[in-house]
Design a protein around this motif. Sequence first.
Motif, PDB file in Angstrom:
ATOM      1  N   ASP A   1       9.215  12.343   6.044  1.00  0.00           N
ATOM      2  CA  ASP A   1       9.466  12.845   4.686  1.00  0.00           C
ATOM      3  C   ASP A   1      10.068  11.752   3.809  1.00  0.00           C
ATOM      4  OD1 ASP A   1       8.505  15.347   5.301  1.00  0.00           O
ATOM      5  OD2 ASP A   1      10.474  16.167   5.813  1.00  0.00           O
ATOM      6  N   VAL A   2      11.038  11.026   4.361  1.00  0.00           N
ATOM      7  CA  VAL A   2      11.690   9.959   3.584  1.00  0.00           C
ATOM      8  C   VAL A   2      10.687   8.851   3.250  1.00  0.00           C
ATOM      9  CG1 VAL A   2      13.470   8.172   3.666  1.00  0.00           C
ATOM     10  CG2 VAL A   2      13.962  10.468   4.528  1.00  0.00           C
ATOM     11  N   LEU A   3       9.853   8.468   4.211  1.00  0.00           N
ATOM     12  CA  LEU A   3       8.862   7.421   3.958  1.00  0.00           C
ATOM     13  C   LEU A   3       7.842   7.866   2.922  1.00  0.00           C
ATOM     14  CD1 LEU A   3       8.173   5.947   7.520  1.00  0.00           C
ATOM     15  CD2 LEU A   3       9.381   4.863   5.626  1.00  0.00           C
ATOM     16  N   ASP A   4       7.399   9.132   2.995  1.00  0.00           N
ATOM     17  CA  ASP A   4       6.444   9.628   2.004  1.00  0.00           C
ATOM     18  C   ASP A   4       7.065   9.667   0.615  1.00  0.00           C
ATOM     19  OD1 ASP A   4       4.449   9.872   3.830  1.00  0.00           O
ATOM     20  OD2 ASP A   4       4.646  12.035   4.112  1.00  0.00           O
ATOM     21  N   ALA A   5       8.338  10.115   0.536  1.00  0.00           N
ATOM     22  CA  ALA A   5       9.020  10.124  -0.763  1.00  0.00           C
ATOM     23  C   ALA A   5       9.166   8.707  -1.307  1.00  0.00           C
ATOM     24  CB  ALA A   5      10.387  10.798  -0.629  1.00  0.00           C
ATOM     25  N   SER A   6       9.506   7.757  -0.430  1.00  0.00           N
ATOM     26  CA  SER A   6       9.607   6.359  -0.870  1.00  0.00           C
ATOM     27  C   SER A   6       8.253   5.831  -1.327  1.00  0.00           C
ATOM     28  CB  SER A   6      10.147   5.500   0.281  1.00  0.00           C
ATOM     29  OG  SER A   6      11.418   5.937   0.692  1.00  0.00           O
TER      30      SER A   6
ATOM     31  N   THR B   1       2.527   1.974 -10.665  1.00  0.00           N
ATOM     32  CA  THR B   1       1.675   2.499 -11.736  1.00  0.00           C
ATOM     33  C   THR B   1       2.288   2.201 -13.093  1.00  0.00           C
ATOM     34  OG1 THR B   1       0.855   4.253 -10.301  1.00  0.00           O
ATOM     35  CG2 THR B   1       0.602   4.573 -12.669  1.00  0.00           C
ATOM     36  N   ALA B   2       3.616   2.394 -13.189  1.00  0.00           N
ATOM     37  CA  ALA B   2       4.287   2.109 -14.455  1.00  0.00           C
ATOM     38  C   ALA B   2       4.186   0.629 -14.816  1.00  0.00           C
ATOM     39  CB  ALA B   2       5.750   2.540 -14.386  1.00  0.00           C
ATOM     40  N   GLU B   3       4.345  -0.244 -13.813  1.00  0.00           N
ATOM     41  CA  GLU B   3       4.257  -1.678 -14.085  1.00  0.00           C
ATOM     42  C   GLU B   3       2.844  -2.071 -14.516  1.00  0.00           C
ATOM     43  OE1 GLU B   3       6.652  -3.822 -14.203  1.00  0.00           O
ATOM     44  OE2 GLU B   3       8.182  -2.367 -13.647  1.00  0.00           O
ATOM     45  N   ARG B   4       1.833  -1.547 -13.812  1.00  0.00           N
ATOM     46  CA  ARG B   4       0.453  -1.865 -14.194  1.00  0.00           C
ATOM     47  C   ARG B   4       0.126  -1.307 -15.578  1.00  0.00           C
ATOM     48  NH1 ARG B   4      -1.083   0.051  -8.383  1.00  0.00           N
ATOM     49  NH2 ARG B   4      -0.925  -1.878  -7.188  1.00  0.00           N
ATOM     50  N   ARG B   5       0.643  -0.097 -15.836  1.00  0.00           N
ATOM     51  CA  ARG B   5       0.397   0.504 -17.150  1.00  0.00           C
ATOM     52  C   ARG B   5       1.053  -0.324 -18.247  1.00  0.00           C
ATOM     53  NH1 ARG B   5       1.599   6.838 -18.652  1.00  0.00           N
ATOM     54  NH2 ARG B   5       1.217   6.687 -20.889  1.00  0.00           N
ATOM     55  N   LEU B   6       2.283  -0.786 -17.962  1.00  0.00           N
ATOM     56  CA  LEU B   6       2.958  -1.623 -18.956  1.00  0.00           C
ATOM     57  C   LEU B   6       2.168  -2.899 -19.210  1.00  0.00           C
ATOM     58  CD1 LEU B   6       5.372  -2.437 -20.704  1.00  0.00           C
ATOM     59  CD2 LEU B   6       6.468  -3.317 -18.638  1.00  0.00           C
ATOM     60  N   ALA B   7       1.678  -3.536 -18.148  1.00  0.00           N
ATOM     61  CA  ALA B   7       0.912  -4.767 -18.317  1.00  0.00           C
ATOM     62  C   ALA B   7      -0.358  -4.521 -19.134  1.00  0.00           C
ATOM     63  CB  ALA B   7       0.563  -5.353 -16.958  1.00  0.00           C
ATOM     64  N   ALA B   8      -1.070  -3.411 -18.813  1.00  0.00           N
ATOM     65  CA  ALA B   8      -2.300  -3.100 -19.541  1.00  0.00           C
ATOM     66  C   ALA B   8      -2.009  -2.773 -21.000  1.00  0.00           C
ATOM     67  CB  ALA B   8      -3.017  -1.936 -18.872  1.00  0.00           C
ATOM     68  N   ASP B   9      -0.945  -1.959 -21.214  1.00  0.00           N
ATOM     69  CA  ASP B   9      -0.603  -1.589 -22.590  1.00  0.00           C
ATOM     70  C   ASP B   9      -0.177  -2.804 -23.404  1.00  0.00           C
ATOM     71  OD1 ASP B   9      -1.130   0.935 -21.776  1.00  0.00           O
ATOM     72  OD2 ASP B   9       0.950   1.642 -21.790  1.00  0.00           O
TER      73      ASP B   9
ATOM     74  N   ARG C   1       4.715   5.307  -8.101  1.00  0.00           N
ATOM     75  CA  ARG C   1       5.010   5.539  -9.523  1.00  0.00           C
ATOM     76  C   ARG C   1       5.488   4.261 -10.202  1.00  0.00           C
ATOM     77  NH1 ARG C   1       7.175  10.489  -7.540  1.00  0.00           N
ATOM     78  NH2 ARG C   1       9.280   9.611  -7.556  1.00  0.00           N
ATOM     79  N   MET C   2       6.327   3.495  -9.488  1.00  0.00           N
ATOM     80  CA  MET C   2       6.823   2.249 -10.068  1.00  0.00           C
ATOM     81  C   MET C   2       5.687   1.257 -10.296  1.00  0.00           C
ATOM     82  SD  MET C   2      10.293   1.848  -7.792  1.00  0.00           S
ATOM     83  CE  MET C   2      10.560   0.183  -8.362  1.00  0.00           C
TER      84      MET C   2
ATOM     85  N   ASP D   1       0.865  -1.186   0.000  1.00  0.00           N
ATOM     86  CA  ASP D   1       0.000   0.000   0.000  1.00  0.00           C
ATOM     87  C   ASP D   1       0.898   1.231   0.000  1.00  0.00           C
ATOM     88  OD1 ASP D   1      -1.862   1.944   0.256  1.00  0.00           O
ATOM     89  OD2 ASP D   1      -2.671   1.290   2.179  1.00  0.00           O
ATOM     90  N   PRO D   2       1.184   1.823  -1.168  1.00  0.00           N
ATOM     91  CA  PRO D   2       2.180   2.893  -1.241  1.00  0.00           C
ATOM     92  C   PRO D   2       1.610   4.293  -1.060  1.00  0.00           C
ATOM     93  CG  PRO D   2       1.543   2.268  -3.453  1.00  0.00           C
ATOM     94  CD  PRO D   2       0.693   1.433  -2.509  1.00  0.00           C
TER      95      PRO D   2
END
Length: 417
Positions: free
Chosen positions: A187-192, A201-209, A198-199, A169-170
Amino acid sequence: MRRRLINSTLAVVLIVIAVFGVSLFIVETRTITSSARDRLESDVARVLADVESRIAADEPVTEQKLRASAPADRFVLIEQPGVPTVELGERPEGDVMSAEQTGVHGETVTVQQPSSVVSNEIGRMLTIILVVSLLAVVAAALLAVRQARRVAAPLTDLAETAERLGSGDPRPRHRRYGVAELDRVADVLDASAERIARMLTAERRLAADASHQLRTPLTALSMRLEEIMATEDRDTVKEEAAIGLAQVERLTDVVQRLLTNSRDPRLGSAVGFDLDEVVVQQVEEWRPAYRSAGRPIVHSGKPGLRAVGTPGAVSQVLACLVENSLMHGAGTVALRTRTTGNQVVVEVTDDGPGVATELGARVFERTVSGRNSTGLGLAVARDLAEADGGRLELLQQRPPVFALFLSREAEQASDAS
């Protein structure tokens, strides 16, 4: 941790109280004792002065005459040579404190008080010190509990945040606690969390695309394999196998492009290529599907155009537009090539109802669809076009006209000018 913070704070407070409390007790005890002795000496001097003045005036020294100068709460003893002893007050029992002075006429004045008077005053002083120490301990305990909560609660919250990140749960929580060090960890945990989101989202987007872009070509490839299995003509087998191999190579190129775009959309492998070859290939590949639907697919325009881009990506963009026309359009589907400035354009149009007015340019957004489809096709097509430095636009809604703009090859652009 909370218990350790409370215990450590109380331990420090108790040590401070013990050190200062004992020191204060010793100092105050000496002060009280010294003050008591000073008062006795003062009382003795005052009574002795009164006695001497009376002797000098030839007045008798009696209990009644000395009652005014003698302290009422102490025992006073006056001794004179050849005169009866004079006593004022009640003689104390047990331990006593006394002061004694002798006058010029030989008289002696003694003042006594019970030692319990000093002991009682020391006891009251000790009681006050103990009460103040107890109040200090209670205040320190309350402060320690408050500080422990202030520190331990954020740490517990940060641990829960880290656990949420580990469980997939990011979502960042954007909570701050007023403690610089803890806020830095938050701050570090929120940035992580944002990077992980984003990672993912990119993976799910790649799978969908990938699933969307590969669905139709794989279906076409399976149909050609079925034709190969159904025929015994060797020439037909070779022809279909060659076409299938070309499709596999294009699929490989598409997958590579999708992976490249998922990592960094700015990276590209654009080259100069023959645009007519890509357009004709798409027309021929989709002609059987259109023939089955009873619809024609044609191409026209300026021949011999060369564009800069990735042939496989351009093929997938055109395939998306042609597939949309097959699924949602009507009538003849036309692919037309032309030039505008230093760009080449491929337009895809049909005689269907087009794009709904309320959609407009939003038709390129993900999940936006007016025909109960996934809404991914045009979005992925636009991403592929932009990765090659081109763009995909909707020039006209009814009838629909989609246009793919690509950079024109430099040598050809120079010859044309």
